[in-house]
Scaffold this motif. Structure first.
Motif: not given
Length: 194
Positions: A137-138, A140-142
């Protein structure tokens, strides 16, 4: 006077036999070729290639700089393929350089999408086998990037290149910023997605 029964004149059997044996051999050879062709078609239909090379409009691929492994499949990227993806640039402060540095490269999520990779964890592997476990998910999120350039120039292995996992450090929450330094793999060689 005894009459001897007349016998039919004998045709030399050797020639006739050879003709029959030649026909049999030709027939068996033809059947063998048909069987061989059928096996080749079955093999081609049921065996799928495991390695796919991604090249950006290049007929002769360059040196492979990144291999992405996901679900038993490998996708290999040369530098042109990575440069063909949309690029992002971040000017960030890091613990490795005394001044802010500008990094440019494709988003990690775009590289994973190009490879058809998905999962929950990304094991980033360096040339020296150093690894970092990046949560999927990093990407996408960061807005993590795979940096190809530093201050507009290709990175040499001495400058943590040719590939470097870079987070937008200055935009991260303080706790995440420190953690992201440990996940920033330089001299990146491969991504194993699971």
């Amino acid at each position: 006077m005894n009459a001897f029964p007349r016998r039919k004149p004998q045709v030399p059997r050797g020639r006739r036999h050879r003709r029959v044996d030649g026909r049999r051999l030709a027939l068996l050879g033809g059947l063998y070729l048909v069987l061989l062709a059928a096996v080749a078609v079955l093999v081609a239909a049921f065996i799928h290639p495991r390695e796919i090379a991604v090249h950006a409009q290049s007929e002769s691929p360059g040196k492979i700089v990144l291999t992405v492994e996901s679900q038993g499949r490998r996708t290999r990227f040369d530098m042109r393929a990575l440069e063909a993806l949309p690029q992002r640039t971040y000017k960030v402060t890091t613990p490795w350089y005394l001044r802010p540095v500008s990094f440019q490269g494709p988003l990690l999520r775009d590289v994973l999408a190009a490879a058809g990779a998905h999962g929950t964890h990304i094991e980033a592997v360096a040339v020296n086998d150093y690894t970092a476990d990046i949560p999927f998910e990093h990407a996408e999120a960061y807005d993590v990037i795979i940096a190809l350039r530093m201050d507009g120039k290709p990175m040499s292995p001495r400058d943590k290149g040719p590939l470097f996992v870079v987070y937008p450090y200055d935009r991260l929450p303080p706790g995440m910023r420190e953690k992201s330094f440990d996940l920033s793999v330089w001299q990146l060689d491969g991504l194993r997605v699971r």
